[in-house]
Design an enzyme around this catalytic site. Structure first.
Site, PDB file in Angstrom:
ATOM      1  N   CYS A  58       0.854  -1.256   0.008  1.00  0.00           N
ATOM      2  CA  CYS A  58      -0.055   0.002  -0.047  1.00  0.00           C
ATOM      3  C   CYS A  58       0.927   1.323  -0.182  1.00  0.00           C
ATOM      4  O   CYS A  58       2.205   1.075   0.447  1.00  0.00           O
ATOM      5  CB  CYS A  58      -0.875  -0.059   1.182  1.00  0.00           C
ATOM      6  SG  CYS A  58      -1.679  -1.474   1.556  1.00  0.00           S
ATOM      7  N   ARG A 103       5.005   0.417  -6.288  1.00  0.00           N
ATOM      8  CA  ARG A 103       5.085  -0.682  -5.111  1.00  0.00           C
ATOM      9  C   ARG A 103       4.205  -1.776  -4.973  1.00  0.00           C
ATOM     10  O   ARG A 103       4.124  -2.705  -4.343  1.00  0.00           O
ATOM     11  CB  ARG A 103       4.780   0.020  -3.751  1.00  0.00           C
ATOM     12  CG  ARG A 103       5.784   1.202  -3.520  1.00  0.00           C
ATOM     13  CD  ARG A 103       5.089   2.229  -2.412  1.00  0.00           C
ATOM     14  NE  ARG A 103       4.899   1.649  -1.317  1.00  0.00           N
ATOM     15  CZ  ARG A 103       5.442   1.584  -0.221  1.00  0.00           C
ATOM     16  NH1 ARG A 103       6.860   2.201  -0.137  1.00  0.00           N
ATOM     17  NH2 ARG A 103       5.190   1.129   0.940  1.00  0.00           N
ATOM     18  N   ASN A 114      -1.561   1.655   5.882  1.00  0.00           N
ATOM     19  CA  ASN A 114      -0.691   0.805   5.243  1.00  0.00           C
ATOM     20  C   ASN A 114      -0.322  -0.227   6.984  1.00  0.00           C
ATOM     21  O   ASN A 114      -0.219   0.220   7.865  1.00  0.00           O
ATOM     22  CB  ASN A 114       0.597   1.208   5.074  1.00  0.00           C
ATOM     23  CG  ASN A 114       0.444   2.000   3.735  1.00  0.00           C
ATOM     24  OD1 ASN A 114      -0.576   2.054   3.172  1.00  0.00           O
ATOM     25  ND2 ASN A 114       1.511   2.516   3.303  1.00  0.00           N
ATOM     26  N   GLU A 139      18.591 -16.429  -8.349  1.00  0.00           N
ATOM     27  CA  GLU A 139      18.139 -15.350  -8.820  1.00  0.00           C
ATOM     28  C   GLU A 139      17.467 -15.158 -10.279  1.00  0.00           C
ATOM     29  O   GLU A 139      16.634 -14.368 -10.562  1.00  0.00           O
ATOM     30  CB  GLU A 139      19.317 -14.189  -8.507  1.00  0.00           C
ATOM     31  CG  GLU A 139      19.279 -12.712  -8.989  1.00  0.00           C
ATOM     32  CD  GLU A 139      17.847 -12.093  -8.396  1.00  0.00           C
ATOM     33  OE1 GLU A 139      17.456 -12.662  -7.324  1.00  0.00           O
ATOM     34  OE2 GLU A 139      17.241 -11.014  -8.624  1.00  0.00           O
ATOM     35  N   LYS A 149      13.661 -14.212 -11.142  1.00  0.00           N
ATOM     36  CA  LYS A 149      13.609 -13.089 -12.109  1.00  0.00           C
ATOM     37  C   LYS A 149      12.395 -13.650 -12.943  1.00  0.00           C
ATOM     38  O   LYS A 149      11.518 -13.105 -13.413  1.00  0.00           O
ATOM     39  CB  LYS A 149      14.532 -12.716 -12.884  1.00  0.00           C
ATOM     40  CG  LYS A 149      15.448 -11.848 -11.969  1.00  0.00           C
ATOM     41  CD  LYS A 149      15.321 -10.343 -12.033  1.00  0.00           C
ATOM     42  CE  LYS A 149      14.423 -10.227 -10.466  1.00  0.00           C
ATOM     43  NZ  LYS A 149      15.071  -9.914  -9.350  1.00  0.00           N
ATOM     44  N   GLU A 173       8.880 -14.254 -11.611  1.00  0.00           N
ATOM     45  CA  GLU A 173       8.025 -13.110 -11.223  1.00  0.00           C
ATOM     46  C   GLU A 173       7.578 -12.281 -12.185  1.00  0.00           C
ATOM     47  O   GLU A 173       6.447 -11.860 -12.171  1.00  0.00           O
ATOM     48  CB  GLU A 173       8.845 -12.142  -9.995  1.00  0.00           C
ATOM     49  CG  GLU A 173      10.046 -11.262 -10.440  1.00  0.00           C
ATOM     50  CD  GLU A 173      10.668 -10.694  -9.122  1.00  0.00           C
ATOM     51  OE1 GLU A 173      11.869 -10.362  -9.218  1.00  0.00           O
ATOM     52  OE2 GLU A 173       9.712 -10.458  -8.135  1.00  0.00           O
ATOM     53  N   HIS A 175      20.355 -36.186  -8.214  1.00  0.00           N
ATOM     54  CA  HIS A 175      19.825 -36.702  -7.093  1.00  0.00           C
ATOM     55  C   HIS A 175      18.423 -36.458  -7.020  1.00  0.00           C
ATOM     56  O   HIS A 175      17.647 -36.463  -6.016  1.00  0.00           O
ATOM     57  CB  HIS A 175      20.360 -35.947  -5.653  1.00  0.00           C
ATOM     58  CG  HIS A 175      21.691 -36.213  -5.317  1.00  0.00           C
ATOM     59  ND1 HIS A 175      22.283 -37.564  -5.080  1.00  0.00           N
ATOM     60  CD2 HIS A 175      23.147 -35.545  -5.802  1.00  0.00           C
ATOM     61  CE1 HIS A 175      23.579 -37.489  -4.892  1.00  0.00           C
ATOM     62  NE2 HIS A 175      23.868 -36.414  -5.267  1.00  0.00           N
ATOM     63  N   LYS A 184       6.380  -4.015  -4.581  1.00  0.00           N
ATOM     64  CA  LYS A 184       7.960  -3.636  -4.492  1.00  0.00           C
ATOM     65  C   LYS A 184       8.383  -3.902  -3.087  1.00  0.00           C
ATOM     66  O   LYS A 184       9.543  -4.316  -3.040  1.00  0.00           O
ATOM     67  CB  LYS A 184       8.041  -2.200  -5.087  1.00  0.00           C
ATOM     68  CG  LYS A 184       9.436  -1.959  -4.932  1.00  0.00           C
ATOM     69  CD  LYS A 184      10.196  -2.370  -6.117  1.00  0.00           C
ATOM     70  CE  LYS A 184      11.724  -2.102  -6.118  1.00  0.00           C
ATOM     71  NZ  LYS A 184      12.606  -3.121  -6.626  1.00  0.00           N
TER      72      LYS A 184
HETATM   73  C1  AGP Z   1      12.957  -9.168  -6.035  1.00  0.00           C
HETATM   74  O1  AGP Z   1      12.783  -9.354  -7.545  1.00  0.00           O
HETATM   75  C2  AGP Z   1      11.739  -9.388  -5.381  1.00  0.00           C
HETATM   76  N1  AGP Z   1      10.852  -8.302  -6.093  1.00  0.00           N
HETATM   77  C3  AGP Z   1      11.746  -9.408  -4.043  1.00  0.00           C
HETATM   78  O2  AGP Z   1      12.091 -10.763  -3.837  1.00  0.00           O
HETATM   79  C4  AGP Z   1      12.515  -8.641  -2.941  1.00  0.00           C
HETATM   80  O3  AGP Z   1      13.870  -8.794  -3.256  1.00  0.00           O
HETATM   81  C5  AGP Z   1      12.199  -9.025  -1.458  1.00  0.00           C
HETATM   82  O4  AGP Z   1      10.881  -8.544  -1.326  1.00  0.00           O
HETATM   83  C6  AGP Z   1      12.853  -8.142  -0.716  1.00  0.00           C
HETATM   84  O5  AGP Z   1      12.916  -6.760  -0.871  1.00  0.00           O
HETATM   85  P1  AGP Z   1      14.054  -5.972   0.016  1.00  0.00           P
HETATM   86  O6  AGP Z   1      15.181  -5.974  -0.609  1.00  0.00           O
HETATM   87  O7  AGP Z   1      13.447  -4.362  -0.197  1.00  0.00           O
HETATM   88  O8  AGP Z   1      14.049  -6.200   1.509  1.00  0.00           O
END
Ligand code: AGP
Length: 609
Positions: A2, A27, A99, A482, A486, A489, A505, A604
């Site tokens: 929020c 966000r 929020n 990572e 990516k 998401e 395994h 975000k």
């Molecule tokens: C990353 O692409 C994500 N959107 C998410 O995993 C993010 O890294 C996680 O929510 C942690 O956020 P922060 O680094 O602001 O703590």
């Protein structure tokens, strides 16, 4: 998550509120709304499911009024819908945006219903509106009513209350969700993120935990958690007004991928000498702390957790210091045993991630030598509540998918590893070599980005797939994780990462021509082992996509596509090899037509548990 914006001015504030909401769109949210007081007693509220633009389109003519609040909602209690969108009102006169999560909202709601209050939403927030209204009925001022209400709330909140009967003020309370007051001339503002207010001010007061504040056009009055009046210093923001613009790129994510060479330059600037790194990059007390560190515990979430995993490889191999890494949402609910002389490191782009922050707060009582935050937001709770901090200087990151925040975290962690190594007899030649490797990173990233057209072509082969495997070994295993995150998401393709040695395994059973296998193959000491793993996949009919060092001697054929990356120092390969994986996800998402910057269901900054 929020977003909150509020304004009190002599001019109409609806446009300021809308612009603030637009700047918070990154966000993640599902609905938006605002309320303004047009004249005493006259509250106008507008809410829409969907984008801020839908709210703007619904405003037929400007909404008149100099006091207003606005919100973008990311559903926690109650489905995304107009009736659940904020602001929530009580008695058509008092409006609230919030929020966070009110954990005891059910019992508060039951009590309010017994008093005759009727609820028109499924949210936890609506209890705040009715509680403040009820307190006002006993004769309390708006400020006193909000303070009395805040005392009864359990959970996390940042809330702003507007009462049309007292239209010359906004009252705000913070506990667990950030709020910042923006100072204007003859007008003042409030927001959950200073970015929302950059078009109107650069002077900010960051509220602390437990603060309640009353904001008028010309005054700001703050009481701390104990009810004592306090002065909080105003700070000038250096963030660029344009931080929220795409700079000609199609998406924020693409811009942020291309920002990385400069972001890494910024992260390195004035932190490196010729043959060593500067402890002061972490704060003036850092040297004394680092000299005593025998163990490092790192805690983070999501992408930031992946950077922590890379740091573990580096710390143990380069600095000879043992390191444990844990996801914050797990760590905070354990009873960890803290080894003597341990440093707690938290990593976060936003510095407001609820689990990471809670882990830090919990850990403060466990006997750590000190706490250190690696973070991109200087004014964040994580930085303010840690003993030491490394600012990653990535610049504002808007895309939900973290890109430049990650690579600059890696840079910060590499500097931390070397700083700790300096206090732990690291070989001076190795130290000088590493400093040189860090300095050459920006150029290598620039060169890597020139591969974008090849990667765009490669993306076509992924767009119709439902699953993908990412393989890496050593410090490239977290990079595989990572890469998989990516792809998941932003393209919604299921992706998993495996340490390549683990394939036999179990996961080998998944291999067929419909499961693309992405391999990360820099020229390091594990290359030959990795090649054997690649052969295991080929022997079972898998199709491979290999990101490899030029000298690694992989050749493209009908079952293997090879993209060659520039030579890089093996220790810096995690940073360099991240970029093609970001580009791959981006181009797959483009083909699939997903919402790259605001992928479904994601936020975000995850400020709720
Ligand atoms: C990353 O692409 C994500 N959107 C998410 O995993 C993010 O890294 C996680 O929510 C942690 O956020 P922060 O680094 O602001 O703590």
């Amino acid at each position: 998550m929020c977003g909150i914006v509020g304004a009190i001015a002599q001019r109409d504030v609806a446009e300021i509120l809308l612009e603030g909401l637009r700047r918070l769109e990154y966000r993640g949210y599902d609905s938006a709304g605002l309320a303004v007081v047009s004249e005493p007693g006259q509250l106008q509220r507008l809410r829409r499911l969907g984008k801020v633009q839908a709210l703007a389109d619904a405003m037929i003519g400007p909404l008149a009024g100099g006091t207003g609040i606005a919100h973008t909602r990311w559903a926690t209690h109650g489905e995304p819908s107009e009736r659940n969108a904020h602001p929530h009102v009580s008695a058509d006169s008092l409006a609230v945006v919030h929020n966070g999560i009110i954990e005891n909202h059910q019992e508060l709601k039951t009590a309010l219903e017994q008093d005759g209050y009727r609820f028109s939403s499924d949210t936890d927030t609506e209890v705040i509106a009715h509680m403040v209204h009820k307190a006002r009925q006993t004769g309390l001022s708006l400020f006193a009513a909000v303070r009395a209400t805040a005392k009864q709330l359990r959970g996390a909140y940042g809330t702003v209350v507007l009462d049309s009967e007292e239209p010359d003020k906004l009252v705000v309370a913070r506990s667990g969700s950030p709020l910042v007051i923006g100072l204007g001339i003859g007008e003042n503002f409030i927001a959950s993120d200073s970015l929302a207010l950059l078009p109107v001010t650069r002077q900010f007061i960051y509220l602390e935990e437990g603060d309640v504040a009353e904001i008028t056009r010309n005054t700001v009055y703050i009481e701390d958690a104990r009810g004592n009046p306090v002065e909080r210093p105003a700070q000038e923001s250096t963030a660029s007004y344009d931080a929220g613009n795409k700079g000609g790129y199609r998406h924020f994510m693409l811009k942020e991928i291309y920002d990385q060479p400069q972001a890494v330059r910024n992260a390195l600037e004035s932190r490196l000498a010729e043959d060593h790194v500067l402890d002061q990059a972490f704060g003036t007390q850092a040297g004394d702390v680092f000299a005593r560190v025998k163990h490092v515990q790192i805690v983070a979430c999501g992408t930031s957790y992946h950077s922590a995993m890379v740091a573990r490889y580096w710390l143990e191999s380069l600095a000879g210091i043992s390191c444990s890494v844990e996801i914050a949402s797990e760590y905070r609910y354990r009873k960890p045993v803290v080894l003597p002389d341990s440093l707690l490191v938290t990593i976060s782009q936003s510095g407001e991630t609820a689990d990471t922050l809670a882990a830090l707060r919990m850990a403060r009582h466990l006997g750590y030598l000190a706490t250190l935050a690696v973070c991109n937001v200087g004014a964040s709770s994580l930085v303010r509540e840690s003993d030491l901090a490394f600012m990653t200087r990535a610049g504002v990151e808007i895309g939900v998918a973290s890109t430049k925040a990650f690579t600059t975290q890696l840079v910060g962690l590499a500097i931390l590893v070397l700083a700790l190594g300096q206090h732990n007899d690291i070989n001076p030649l190795l130290l000088t070599e590493m400093v040189g490797a860090l300095k050459s990173l920006p150029e290598q990233l620039e060169e890597t980005l020139t591969l974008a057209p090849d990667i765009e072509k490669l993306a076509e082969e992924f767009a119709d797939k439902h699953h993908t495997l990412f393989l890496g070994r050593g410090d490239q295993y977290p990079i595989a994780m990572e890469g998989a995150l990516k792809l998941k998401e932003i393209s919604y393709i299921h992706a998993e990462a495996y340490a390549a040695g683990e394939l036999k395994h179990g996961p080998l059973a998944l291999i067929d021509e419909d499961m693309p296998i992405v391999v990360i193959a820099p020229n390091n000491e594990l290359l030959e082992k990795l090649k054997s793993n690649v052969e295991e996949v080929r022997a079972r009919g898998g199709i491979l996509y290999v990101f490899a060092d030029r000298d690694a001697q992989f050749a493209s054929d009908e079952t293997m596509r090879v993209i060659n990356l520039p030579h890089t120092h093996p220790w810096m390969a995690p940073v360099v090899y991240t970029l093609p994986l970001q580009l791959l996800s981006y181009y797959v998402a483009i083909i699939k037509g997903t919402d790259v910057d605001q992928p479904r269901n994601l936020a975000k900054s995850v400020t709720v548990e």
